[in-house]
Enzyme design. Structure first.
Site, mmCIF file in Angstrom:
data_model
loop_
_atom_site.group_PDB
_atom_site.id
_atom_site.type_symbol
_atom_site.label_atom_id
_atom_site.label_comp_id
_atom_site.label_asym_id
_atom_site.label_seq_id
_atom_site.Cartn_x
_atom_site.Cartn_y
_atom_site.Cartn_z
ATOM 1 C CE LYS A 60 -1.816 1.697 3.983
ATOM 2 N NZ LYS A 60 -1.510 3.133 4.055
ATOM 3 C CG ASN A 61 2.474 2.636 3.526
ATOM 4 O OD1 ASN A 61 1.286 2.929 3.340
ATOM 5 N ND2 ASN A 61 2.969 2.454 4.732
ATOM 6 N NE ARG A 120 -0.225 11.985 7.661
ATOM 7 C CZ ARG A 120 0.082 13.208 8.027
ATOM 8 N NH1 ARG A 120 -0.847 14.009 8.498
ATOM 9 N NH2 ARG A 120 1.310 13.643 7.944
ATOM 10 C CB CYS A 149 -5.122 10.671 11.699
ATOM 11 S SG CYS A 149 -3.555 10.061 12.256
ATOM 12 N NE ARG A 201 0.109 10.075 10.478
ATOM 13 C CZ ARG A 201 -0.291 9.185 9.590
ATOM 14 N NH1 ARG A 201 -1.534 8.774 9.576
ATOM 15 N NH2 ARG A 201 0.547 8.712 8.710
ATOM 16 N N PRO A 202 1.556 16.297 11.727
ATOM 17 C CG PRO A 202 3.392 17.400 12.638
ATOM 18 C CD PRO A 202 2.478 16.230 12.863
ATOM 19 C CG ASP A 226 6.167 20.381 10.574
ATOM 20 O OD1 ASP A 226 5.797 19.196 10.347
ATOM 21 O OD2 ASP A 226 6.885 20.665 11.542
ATOM 22 C CG ASP A 270 2.714 1.240 9.384
ATOM 23 O OD1 ASP A 270 2.336 2.105 10.196
ATOM 24 O OD2 ASP A 270 2.868 1.474 8.166
ATOM 25 C CB VAL A 327 7.761 6.172 14.338
ATOM 26 C CG1 VAL A 327 7.352 6.917 13.065
ATOM 27 C CG2 VAL A 327 9.049 5.376 14.103
ATOM 28 N NE ARG A 351 -7.529 4.494 5.178
ATOM 29 C CZ ARG A 351 -6.776 5.358 5.832
ATOM 30 N NH1 ARG A 351 -7.089 5.692 7.061
ATOM 31 N NH2 ARG A 351 -5.724 5.901 5.266
HETATM 32 C C1 UD1 Z 1 4.104 6.755 6.442
HETATM 33 C C2 UD1 Z 1 3.230 5.547 6.224
HETATM 34 C C3 UD1 Z 1 2.679 5.044 7.554
HETATM 35 C C4 UD1 Z 1 3.821 4.790 8.536
HETATM 36 C C5 UD1 Z 1 4.721 6.024 8.650
HETATM 37 C C6 UD1 Z 1 5.951 5.761 9.488
HETATM 38 C C7 UD1 Z 1 2.364 5.888 4.004
HETATM 39 C C8 UD1 Z 1 1.202 6.177 3.132
HETATM 40 N N1 UD1 Z 1 2.145 5.898 5.336
HETATM 41 O O1 UD1 Z 1 3.284 7.789 6.985
HETATM 42 O O2 UD1 Z 1 1.969 3.826 7.301
HETATM 43 O O3 UD1 Z 1 3.308 4.480 9.802
HETATM 44 O O4 UD1 Z 1 5.162 6.428 7.335
HETATM 45 O O5 UD1 Z 1 6.688 4.709 8.974
HETATM 46 O O6 UD1 Z 1 3.450 5.591 3.541
HETATM 47 N N2 UD1 Z 1 6.278 14.385 10.918
HETATM 48 C C9 UD1 Z 1 6.317 15.720 11.237
HETATM 49 N N3 UD1 Z 1 6.154 16.634 10.236
HETATM 50 C C10 UD1 Z 1 5.954 16.250 8.932
HETATM 51 C C11 UD1 Z 1 5.930 14.884 8.615
HETATM 52 C C12 UD1 Z 1 6.076 13.953 9.633
HETATM 53 O O7 UD1 Z 1 6.489 16.081 12.398
HETATM 54 O O8 UD1 Z 1 5.820 17.121 8.064
HETATM 55 C C13 UD1 Z 1 6.456 13.372 11.993
HETATM 56 C C14 UD1 Z 1 5.181 12.538 12.224
HETATM 57 O O9 UD1 Z 1 4.263 13.170 13.058
HETATM 58 C C15 UD1 Z 1 5.765 11.258 12.791
HETATM 59 C C16 UD1 Z 1 7.086 11.118 12.053
HETATM 60 O O10 UD1 Z 1 7.406 12.417 11.561
HETATM 61 O O11 UD1 Z 1 6.009 11.392 14.173
HETATM 62 C C17 UD1 Z 1 7.061 10.131 10.900
HETATM 63 O O12 UD1 Z 1 6.031 10.452 9.992
HETATM 64 P P1 UD1 Z 1 6.134 10.120 8.454
HETATM 65 O O13 UD1 Z 1 7.331 9.282 8.193
HETATM 66 O O14 UD1 Z 1 5.995 11.388 7.687
HETATM 67 O O15 UD1 Z 1 4.831 9.236 8.206
HETATM 68 P P2 UD1 Z 1 3.820 9.287 6.995
HETATM 69 O O16 UD1 Z 1 4.558 9.544 5.731
HETATM 70 O O17 UD1 Z 1 2.668 10.151 7.323
#
Ligand code: UD1
Length: 415
Positions: free
Chosen positions: A22-23, A92, A116, A121-122, A124, A303, A325, A395
């Site tokens: 999926k990812n 997302r 969520c 889950r920002p 930024d 995950d 994470v 999903r």
């Molecule tokens: C992706 C995966 C999700 C998995 C996660 C971590 C997809 C579609 N989803 O989610 O299944 O659990 O990776 O392996 O691939 N963060 C910030 N700011 C940002 C982005 C992230 O602070 O702009 C923080 C998040 O809150 C979290 C950490 O970084 O604590 C990791 O998030 P991220 O790797 O971005 O996860 P996703 O891409 O949303």
């Protein structure tokens, strides 16, 4: 609303063929927006999230055709770079279209995802990265509007190796002027496949699979075909269930993507054997307690945190699971406790009492992986479990109840 009904206690034995990840498929579908032509993707998991992304591609003007596990996306007529709130709030990963739409049209408007079940889950890092590439980013009525005539390569450093931000910046930067360097980039296999896919389209990305990715901007990309890598989280879910309840072989997986999980499973006393791309787990005489700390790849995946907690409720003694994470990803704990588990959460640490006497109960899914842990809990529990809100599981898992039934589980879906 559908429900999953489980009569727990059956041992599991058999083989499961894994679907595509999926990812990996979601960002690759978004990347198809970069080209003026048709992308063919095979081994596409037919999931609710895949269908949400198809809807989004169609809304922006693309054409998509899904037949079995093959998907064709024609992005020739894409002309409306807007991702609406109604779709983005349900998934997302819709935010992935921001980078490619901005790169192709010089402008894009994508709803801010919002919170969520696992906390705020920002996004930024995504937005700061795009600004570093020269985009003007504004928030207008809940929507992010990004604008740039042509993006310009730059040096971007993430404080945390975010999967989504790495993917978005990669897709934005492939056609930028000059070279972009992403420091502290994600190294997840799904991001590696996105890089390889972009390179097949004509991008010039190096440092793939390391924390430092270089993207030399190119003027043109052309459509190409890709087959999605196996879903390591689906694989991990079935392997954990096997270590709890019998013997399960996952077929056509990628053992290299699951090294830490396999080590942890062995520490529980389970036996692991690998034959080519197939992985077999056989439960030991007892389940030994094993602590887990989630980390970015190649560490133990967040995950698979919920599924591990479910397994540990049946361990010989107590264990501890820490999520580094996501600090607030424990909505499954209250539901597992309804089976009679004794799990306490303090900040990002769950302490699990072993040897729980689990008894089936009505429980509620709260997110994709939490639902998988409830299925494992229900399969281990005595008696009947009824899981509601199963749209969460749809999903991320294709035909999950058929796959578990084929292993001997008593599991059905009520429509
Ligand atoms: C992706 C995966 C999700 C998995 C996660 C971590 C997809 C579609 N989803 O989610 O299944 O659990 O990776 O392996 O691939 N963060 C910030 N700011 C940002 C982005 C992230 O602070 O702009 C923080 C998040 O809150 C979290 C950490 O970084 O604590 C990791 O998030 P991220 O790797 O971005 O996860 P996703 O891409 O949303």
């Amino acid at each position: 609303m559908d429900k999953i009904i489980i009569n727990g206690g059956n041992p599991l034995k058999g083989k499961v063929t894994l679907g595509g990840a999926k990812n990996a498929v979601l960002p690759i579908m978004a990347a198809s927006l970069l080209v003026d032509g048709t992308t063919h993707i095979s081994r596409v998991p037919d999931l609710r999230d895949t269908r949400t992304m198809i809807k989004l591609l169609e809304l922006v003007g693309g054409k998509a055709h899904l037949e079995g596990n093959d998907l064709w996306i024609d992005s020739k007529h894409v002309n409306k770079p807007v991702a609406p709130y109604d779709l983005v709030k349900t998934m997302r990963a819709s935010f992935y279209v921001l980078g490619p739409l901005l790169a192709r049209f010089g402008e894009a408007k994508v709803s801010l995802p919002g919170g969520c079940a696992w906390g705020p889950r920002p996004v930024d890092y995504h937005l700061q990265g795009l600004e570093m590439l020269g985009a003007k980013v504004t928030l207008e009525s809940g929507y992010i509007r990004a604008k740039a005539k042509r993006l310009k390569g730059n040096h971007i450093r993430f404080d945390f190796p975010s999967v989504g931000a790495t993917g978005n910046i990669l897709m934005a930067a492939v056609t930028a002027d000059g070279t972009t360097e992403i420091e502290n980039a994600a190294r997840e296999p799904e991001i590696m496949q996105l890089c390889q896919f972009l390179n097949s389209m004509g991008a010039k990305i190096s440092g793939i699979g390391t924390h430092k990715i270089f993207i030399k901007g190119v003027n043109d990309l052309s459509p190409c075909d890709v087959s999605i890598i196996p879903d390591r989280i689906e694989a991990g879910t079935f392997l954990i269930a096997g270590a709890a309840l019998g013997e399960v072989t996952v077929l056509e997986g990628e053992p290299d993507h699951l090294k830490v999980l396999l080590e942890k499973l062995e520490q529980t006393g389970a036996n692991i054997s690998i034959s080519g791309k197939d992985i077999c787990v056989r439960k030991g005489d007892v389940i030994l307690p094993v602590d887990v700390e989630t980390e970015v790849f190649p560490g133990y995946p967040t995950d698979l945190q919920a599924q591990w907690i479910a397994l540990m409720t049946k361990a010989e003694s107590d264990s501890v699971v820490t999520d580094t994470v996501y600090h607030d990803r424990f909505s499954h704990v209250a539901e597992l406790n309804r089976f009679g588990a004794d799990i306490r959460v303090l900040k990002n640490v769950a302490s699990i009492k072993g040897k729980a006497d689990l008894v089936g109960a009505p429980v509620m899914s709260t997110d994709i992986r939490a639902s998988a842990s409830l299925i494992i809990g229900g399969l281990m529990a005595k008696g009947k479990t009824e899981i509601s809100r199963v749209y969460h599981i749809d999903r991320g898992y294709e035909n999950i109840e058929e796959k578990f039934s084929s292993l001997g589980a008593d599991i059905t879906r009520l429509n």
